[in-house]
Design a protein around this motif. Structure first.
Motif, mmCIF file in Angstrom:
data_model
loop_
_atom_site.group_PDB
_atom_site.id
_atom_site.type_symbol
_atom_site.label_atom_id
_atom_site.label_comp_id
_atom_site.label_asym_id
_atom_site.label_seq_id
_atom_site.Cartn_x
_atom_site.Cartn_y
_atom_site.Cartn_z
ATOM 1 N N LEU A 64 -76.781 31.228 -11.735
ATOM 2 C CA LEU A 64 -76.957 30.427 -12.941
ATOM 3 C C LEU A 64 -75.911 30.831 -13.967
ATOM 4 O O LEU A 64 -75.677 32.015 -14.198
ATOM 5 C CB LEU A 64 -78.357 30.624 -13.516
ATOM 6 N N GLN A 65 -75.282 29.832 -14.592
ATOM 7 C CA GLN A 65 -74.230 30.089 -15.575
ATOM 8 C C GLN A 65 -74.490 29.259 -16.827
ATOM 9 O O GLN A 65 -74.358 28.039 -16.792
ATOM 10 C CB GLN A 65 -72.867 29.732 -14.993
ATOM 11 N N PRO A 66 -74.878 29.904 -17.946
ATOM 12 C CA PRO A 66 -75.034 29.146 -19.190
ATOM 13 C C PRO A 66 -73.683 28.930 -19.867
ATOM 14 O O PRO A 66 -72.762 29.730 -19.719
ATOM 15 C CB PRO A 66 -75.930 30.060 -20.037
ATOM 16 N N ALA A 67 -73.567 27.833 -20.588
ATOM 17 C CA ALA A 67 -72.357 27.524 -21.351
ATOM 18 C C ALA A 67 -72.772 26.897 -22.671
ATOM 19 O O ALA A 67 -73.818 26.245 -22.759
ATOM 20 C CB ALA A 67 -71.454 26.576 -20.568
ATOM 21 N N ALA A 68 -71.935 27.065 -23.674
ATOM 22 C CA ALA A 68 -72.246 26.568 -25.013
ATOM 23 C C ALA A 68 -72.066 25.061 -25.137
ATOM 24 O O ALA A 68 -72.374 24.485 -26.166
ATOM 25 C CB ALA A 68 -71.394 27.283 -26.052
ATOM 26 N N GLY A 69 -71.594 24.404 -24.109
ATOM 27 C CA GLY A 69 -71.409 22.969 -24.154
ATOM 28 C C GLY A 69 -71.104 22.439 -22.768
ATOM 29 O O GLY A 69 -71.196 23.163 -21.772
ATOM 30 N N PHE A 70 -70.734 21.188 -22.713
ATOM 31 C CA PHE A 70 -70.432 20.544 -21.443
ATOM 32 C C PHE A 70 -69.034 20.953 -21.002
ATOM 33 O O PHE A 70 -68.071 20.774 -21.741
ATOM 34 C CB PHE A 70 -70.544 19.026 -21.583
ATOM 35 N N THR A 71 -68.951 21.498 -19.809
ATOM 36 C CA THR A 71 -67.670 21.941 -19.261
ATOM 37 C C THR A 71 -67.398 21.192 -17.969
ATOM 38 O O THR A 71 -68.286 20.544 -17.413
ATOM 39 C CB THR A 71 -67.692 23.453 -18.965
ATOM 40 N N PHE A 72 -66.184 21.305 -17.480
ATOM 41 C CA PHE A 72 -65.837 20.679 -16.209
ATOM 42 C C PHE A 72 -66.722 21.224 -15.096
ATOM 43 O O PHE A 72 -67.197 20.486 -14.246
ATOM 44 C CB PHE A 72 -64.361 20.910 -15.892
ATOM 45 N N GLN A 73 -66.984 22.532 -15.110
ATOM 46 C CA GLN A 73 -67.821 23.165 -14.086
ATOM 47 C C GLN A 73 -69.241 22.588 -14.107
ATOM 48 O O GLN A 73 -69.825 22.323 -13.070
ATOM 49 C CB GLN A 73 -67.863 24.685 -14.304
ATOM 50 N N SER A 74 -69.795 22.374 -15.308
ATOM 51 C CA SER A 74 -71.178 21.892 -15.402
ATOM 52 C C SER A 74 -71.334 20.459 -14.933
ATOM 53 O O SER A 74 -72.436 20.032 -14.615
ATOM 54 C CB SER A 74 -71.704 22.040 -16.831
ATOM 55 N N THR A 75 -70.248 19.706 -14.877
ATOM 56 C CA THR A 75 -70.350 18.320 -14.421
ATOM 57 C C THR A 75 -70.082 18.185 -12.934
ATOM 58 O O THR A 75 -70.199 17.099 -12.393
ATOM 59 C CB THR A 75 -69.374 17.417 -15.199
ATOM 60 N N ARG A 76 -69.694 19.267 -12.259
ATOM 61 C CA ARG A 76 -69.387 19.212 -10.831
ATOM 62 C C ARG A 76 -70.506 19.804 -9.979
ATOM 63 O O ARG A 76 -70.422 19.778 -8.764
ATOM 64 C CB ARG A 76 -68.090 19.974 -10.543
ATOM 65 N N THR A 77 -71.521 20.386 -10.598
ATOM 66 C CA THR A 77 -72.622 21.001 -9.871
ATOM 67 C C THR A 77 -73.933 20.566 -10.509
ATOM 68 O O THR A 77 -73.945 19.891 -11.524
ATOM 69 C CB THR A 77 -72.523 22.545 -9.933
ATOM 70 N N LYS A 78 -75.029 21.013 -9.914
ATOM 71 C CA LYS A 78 -76.319 20.735 -10.532
ATOM 72 C C LYS A 78 -76.404 21.494 -11.849
ATOM 73 O O LYS A 78 -76.016 22.656 -11.929
ATOM 74 C CB LYS A 78 -77.454 21.183 -9.613
#
Length: 184
Positions: A64-78
């Motif tokens: 699990l990887q939290p991020a402060a916003g929408f990143t390229f990584q977050s749009t390529r995985t669940k």
């Protein structure tokens, strides 16, 4: 992790939603919050009025990887997202009211295509749904929906590396008539 973080009910709310939506094991969450950087991102979202979004995604390694916003990584995985409805620190009792949450598809274009083809187009192109509309408006809506379907179809093909061409406007009716003729 210190005592105050271990008992933070706000983190429990985030944890429950992430585990339930992404269908991952509790051990992955423990591993995520054991990293100081990840915990800082989560706490900043909960405490800082200026940070309005949080995205938690599953990495290629299955972590699990939290991020402060929408990143390229977050749009390529669940992934799941949390958006604050107000610029404020979150309180334990107001998590449901102060947050909008949902899951992100790893294939959003496919979902958009299905939504347009199966929901939007049938709803807006059905002549029974606009009996009170002037004929010009009705025709314009049908043309705009066809244009939307065509653009989504072509872009979906481009993303897949294929050249897909949409059917010209009005051929949907010819296809239906052909099917009815074949039934006879």
């Amino acid at each position: 992790m210190d005592e105050s973080h271990a008992e933070d009910r706000r983190l429990d709310y985030i944890q429950d939603y992430v585990l339930r939506t992404l269908q991952v094991k509790h051990e992955l969450w423990k591993k995520c919050v054991s990293c100081e950087e990840n915990l800082r991102i989560l706490q900043d979202f909960l405490d800082s009025p200026g940070q309005g979004s949080l995205v938690v995604s599953v990495t290629a390694a299955g972590l699990l990887q939290p991020a402060a916003g929408f990143t390229f990584q977050s749009t390529r995985t669940k992934a799941v997202y949390f958006l604050k409805t107000r610029s404020t620190a979150l309180s334990p009792g107001g998590m449901r009211e102060d947050l909008v949450s949902g899951d992100l598809s790893y294939a959003p274009l496919d979902h958009l295509s299905a939504l347009v083809d199966e929901v939007v187009a049938p709803l807006l192109c059905n002549s029974r749904n606009h009996t009170e509309w002037p004929q010009v408006v009705s025709q314009d809506v049908r043309h705009l929906i066809h244009s939307l379907k065509s653009h989504v179809f072509v872009v979906s093909g481009q993303v897949q590396g294929k050249t897909l061409l949409s059917l010209p406007f009005g051929l949907e009716g010819a296809e239906k008539a052909s099917l009815e003729t074949d039934k006879r």
